[in-house]
Design an enzyme around this catalytic site. Structure first.
Site, short mmCIF file in Angstrom:
data_model
loop_
_atom_site.label_atom_id
_atom_site.label_comp_id
_atom_site.label_asym_id
_atom_site.label_seq_id
_atom_site.Cartn_x
_atom_site.Cartn_y
_atom_site.Cartn_z
N TYR A 38 22.63 33.35 31.36
CA TYR A 38 21.16 33.30 31.31
C TYR A 38 20.64 31.86 31.26
O TYR A 38 19.82 31.45 32.06
CB TYR A 38 20.67 33.93 30.00
CG TYR A 38 20.55 35.41 29.89
CD1 TYR A 38 21.68 36.21 29.75
CD2 TYR A 38 19.30 36.01 29.82
CE1 TYR A 38 21.54 37.58 29.56
CE2 TYR A 38 19.15 37.38 29.63
CZ TYR A 38 20.28 38.16 29.50
OH TYR A 38 20.15 39.50 29.30
N HIS A 64 -0.64 49.98 46.83
CA HIS A 64 -0.48 49.26 48.08
C HIS A 64 -1.55 48.19 48.24
O HIS A 64 -2.71 48.44 47.90
CB HIS A 64 -0.59 50.26 49.25
CG HIS A 64 -0.33 49.64 50.58
ND1 HIS A 64 0.93 49.24 50.98
CD2 HIS A 64 -1.17 49.34 51.60
CE1 HIS A 64 0.85 48.73 52.20
NE2 HIS A 64 -0.41 48.78 52.59
N CYS A 103 13.93 31.54 19.46
CA CYS A 103 12.98 32.02 20.47
C CYS A 103 11.77 31.11 20.57
O CYS A 103 11.40 30.66 21.65
CB CYS A 103 12.57 33.45 20.16
SG CYS A 103 11.29 34.03 21.26
N LYS A 121 11.11 27.56 26.99
CA LYS A 121 11.75 27.81 28.30
C LYS A 121 10.75 28.40 29.28
O LYS A 121 10.62 27.94 30.40
CB LYS A 121 12.96 28.73 28.09
CG LYS A 121 13.74 29.16 29.30
CD LYS A 121 13.22 30.34 30.07
CE LYS A 121 12.95 31.59 29.29
NZ LYS A 121 14.12 32.32 28.89
N GLU A 176 18.70 29.88 34.26
CA GLU A 176 17.27 29.63 34.07
C GLU A 176 16.97 28.13 34.16
O GLU A 176 16.02 27.72 34.82
CB GLU A 176 16.81 30.19 32.72
CG GLU A 176 16.82 31.72 32.71
CD GLU A 176 16.31 32.32 31.40
OE1 GLU A 176 15.94 33.50 31.42
OE2 GLU A 176 16.29 31.64 30.36
N CYS A 200 13.19 31.04 24.21
CA CYS A 200 12.31 31.79 25.11
C CYS A 200 10.96 31.13 25.39
O CYS A 200 10.54 31.04 26.53
CB CYS A 200 12.00 33.17 24.52
SG CYS A 200 13.37 33.93 23.67
N GLU A 216 5.74 48.73 45.11
CA GLU A 216 5.53 50.06 45.71
C GLU A 216 6.83 50.59 46.33
O GLU A 216 7.03 51.79 46.45
CB GLU A 216 4.40 50.06 46.74
CG GLU A 216 4.67 49.27 48.00
CD GLU A 216 3.51 49.31 48.98
OE1 GLU A 216 3.12 50.43 49.37
OE2 GLU A 216 2.98 48.24 49.34
P1 NDP Z 1 26.09 33.59 28.21
O1 NDP Z 1 27.18 34.15 27.39
O2 NDP Z 1 25.15 34.47 28.91
O3 NDP Z 1 26.72 32.61 29.30
C1 NDP Z 1 27.70 31.66 29.01
C2 NDP Z 1 28.21 31.08 30.31
O4 NDP Z 1 29.10 30.01 30.06
C3 NDP Z 1 28.99 32.13 31.13
O5 NDP Z 1 28.69 31.91 32.48
C4 NDP Z 1 30.43 31.77 30.80
O6 NDP Z 1 31.32 32.09 31.82
C5 NDP Z 1 30.35 30.27 30.67
N1 NDP Z 1 31.39 29.73 29.81
C6 NDP Z 1 31.78 30.16 28.59
N2 NDP Z 1 32.78 29.40 28.11
C7 NDP Z 1 33.04 28.48 29.05
C8 NDP Z 1 33.99 27.42 29.15
N3 NDP Z 1 34.86 27.16 28.18
N4 NDP Z 1 33.99 26.65 30.27
C9 NDP Z 1 33.10 26.92 31.26
N5 NDP Z 1 32.20 27.90 31.23
C10 NDP Z 1 32.17 28.68 30.14
O7 NDP Z 1 25.36 32.57 27.22
P2 NDP Z 1 23.94 31.87 27.27
O8 NDP Z 1 24.03 30.75 26.33
O9 NDP Z 1 23.52 31.60 28.67
O10 NDP Z 1 22.98 32.96 26.66
C11 NDP Z 1 23.26 33.53 25.37
C12 NDP Z 1 22.50 34.80 25.16
O11 NDP Z 1 21.14 34.50 24.91
C13 NDP Z 1 22.49 35.73 26.37
O12 NDP Z 1 23.58 36.59 26.36
C14 NDP Z 1 21.19 36.45 26.21
O13 NDP Z 1 21.38 37.60 25.47
C15 NDP Z 1 20.32 35.47 25.45
N6 NDP Z 1 19.33 34.86 26.35
C16 NDP Z 1 18.38 35.66 26.91
C17 NDP Z 1 17.45 35.15 27.77
C18 NDP Z 1 16.45 36.06 28.39
O14 NDP Z 1 16.29 37.17 27.90
N7 NDP Z 1 15.79 35.67 29.46
C19 NDP Z 1 17.42 33.71 28.10
C20 NDP Z 1 18.47 32.96 27.47
C21 NDP Z 1 19.39 33.54 26.64
P3 NDP Z 1 31.96 33.58 32.02
O15 NDP Z 1 30.87 34.40 32.64
O16 NDP Z 1 33.10 33.34 32.94
O17 NDP Z 1 32.37 34.03 30.67
#
Ligand code: NDP
Length: 452
Positions: A178, A435, A43, A51, A182, A48, A440
């Protein structure tokens, strides 16, 4: 038996540091903590915090133009990445110092090295010394994973993106979660030509469909070259960059490729299986509602448990662990109705069930409005925002709230309180509007747009 410590924590991220300092500072426990990298964890050091600072930096790109629309004579210069990165690194150093001080001031003894489990009451540090503890807490976090495809080693992950010597001209981001979404917004805002490939039909799988649809549209409007149903097949280093072959038949060259394809729990080579700590299918540590593993003296919190991968959740799990183990007050962690934000541009703020999940559960009414917000519309922008409530027909309770708007993260924190309290649609309705604001609309939506 005499132990060196009451508690030994492995991992100095948000969860581990909180548990260690509360156990030592409030419960008077003798605590040791080992961290092999930087204090603050994902984080603070590579997630976080940096970022969000990059989100702020990227959002200034429109400021001069919008200010002109409001009558200011203002010109935007270029973005100075080295200057920003220097400030960012200094801020992370400062925050790491804060974390170290918090630990020292609560009397936690720290070891700046890797530690593994040797037996249910012993950890072995990288220098070969062993420490015994009545309880061991694993707050090991997670790490980005890359799909196994030819040339994958050429891609960076979110770990490296904060430290680039210079910003690429052409960037490809792979993934639709995510992190991918982002960073697509951030890099686009910083002036990088940003392309995003996502294998599925719509980004941000699992979130409310209408909300993700709007974010995807707005991202494309603002310049992200988003290709849905597209994955990377193969990559090669070529003279002018990284050649990428896509599943859509495209062959393109980028200066940098970032994989944001998910994260895996940091459980390899930790000695966990040898002592009987059970792992799940993805390598996550299996725990009960008190964060206890299959070995009674060993607990685990945060991302490594694969429950909800969010800092405030890890912190709560750490606090509940201390309450349970050191204060004699067994406290399960409540993982229901967690409000969260995705810092895309525009942001999504969400709490509770998506329309799709709620519909599967019970009959619902959907209240939804989408409009051009005043501030951006006056500046001549076509940006739209969305406010949505998913309401139970039977209990009238608001089951889900989804906001796509600038500042949605701030708004959902407040809405989250009401929804956690069990607010009904009628409770929202009898709240007077503030408002003129965007939010709102949350208390003025009279008719459902559909029932299901
Ligand atoms: P996520 O699991 O959210 O996303 C992974 C992405 O990669 C998905 O779109 C997935 O596709 C894709 N993917 C997975 N494997 C492959 C592959 N072999 N080839 C191509 N695409 C692939 O992971 P993140 O790393 O983005 O985030 C991890 C966690 O961290 C989140 O779940 C969240 O909890 C936390 N986080 C929170 C944030 C916040 O609160 N603002 C910010 C950043 C992270 P598919 O959908 O098809 O599986």
């Amino acid at each position: 038996m005499e132990f060196d410590y009451d508690l030994f924590v492995i991992g100095g991220g948000s969860g581990g540091v909180r548990a260690a300092r509360v156990a030592a500072g409030e419960a008077g426990a003798k605590v040791g903590l080992a961290e092999e990298s930087r204090y603050g964890g994902t984080c603070v050091i590579r997630g976080c915090v940096p970022k969000k600072l990059m989100v702020f930096a990227s959002e200034y790109s429109d400021t001069a133009q919008d200010a002109q629309a409001y009558g200011w004579k203002m010109m935007a210069g270029g973005f100075d990445w080295p200057m920003f990165r220097g400030k960012l690194e200094a801020e992370l150093d400062r925050l790491e110092g804060v974390y170290r001080n918090l630990l020292a001031n609560s009397g936690v003894e720290t070891f700046d090295m890797r530690a593994r489990i040797a037996d249910p009451h012993t950890v072995e540090l990288a220098d070969g010394t062993r420490k015994t503890a009545k309880h061991i807490l694993l707050a090991l976090g997670g790490w980005p994973v890359k799909p196994d495809l030819p040339g994958a080693e050429l891609a960076i992950t979110s770990n490296e993106i904060f430290h680039l010597d210079k910003l690429p001209k052409r960037l490809l981001i792979l993934g639709g979660g995510y992190v991918a979404c982002e960073f697509a917004g951030i890099m686009n805002g910083l002036g990088v030509q940003t392309t995003q490939y996502y294998r599925g039909a719509q980004i941000l799988r699992g979130f409310d469909e209408e909300a993700r649809g709007l974010v995807s549209e707005e991202m494309m409007q603002s310049g992200v070259d988003l290709h849905l149903g597209t994955n990377v097949l193969e990559m090669k280093q070529v003279e002018d960059g990284i050649w990428v072959k896509g599943t859509n038949g495209s062959e393109r060259v980028f200066d940098q490729v970032m994989f944001a394809t998910g994260r895996a729990p940091n459980t390899s080579d930790m000695g966990l299986e040898d002592v009987g700590v059970k792992l799940g299918r993805r390598g996550e540590i299996e725990v009960d509602e008190f964060s206890q593993t299959s070995v009674p003296s060993i607990y685990a919190i945060g991302d490594v448990t694969g429950r909800v991968e969010l800092t405030p959740v890890a912190i709560r799990e750490g606090m509940a662990f201390v309450e349970t183990v050191f204060k004699g007050n067994p406290t399960p962690v409540d993982h229901e109705l967690i409000p969260t934000a995705i810092f895309t541009q525009p942001e999504i703020g969400t709490v509770g069930l998506s329309e799709e999940d709620a519909r599967d559960q019970e009959p619902v009414e959907i209240y939804c409005t989408s409009f051009k917000p005043m501030q951006q519309a006056f500046a001549g922008r076509s940006d739209r925002v969305l406010m949505k409530l998913v309401v139970s027909q039977k209990t009238r309770k608001v089951l889900g709230c989804h906001i796509v708007a600038p500042g949605a993260g701030e708004m959902i924190q407040m809405a989250g309180i009401a929804i956690k309290m069990g607010a009904t649609k009628e409770d929202f309705d009898r709240t007077v509007a503030v408002h003129p604001t965007m939010s709102e609309e949350m208390v003025t939506m009279r008719q459902p747009v559909r029932t299901a």
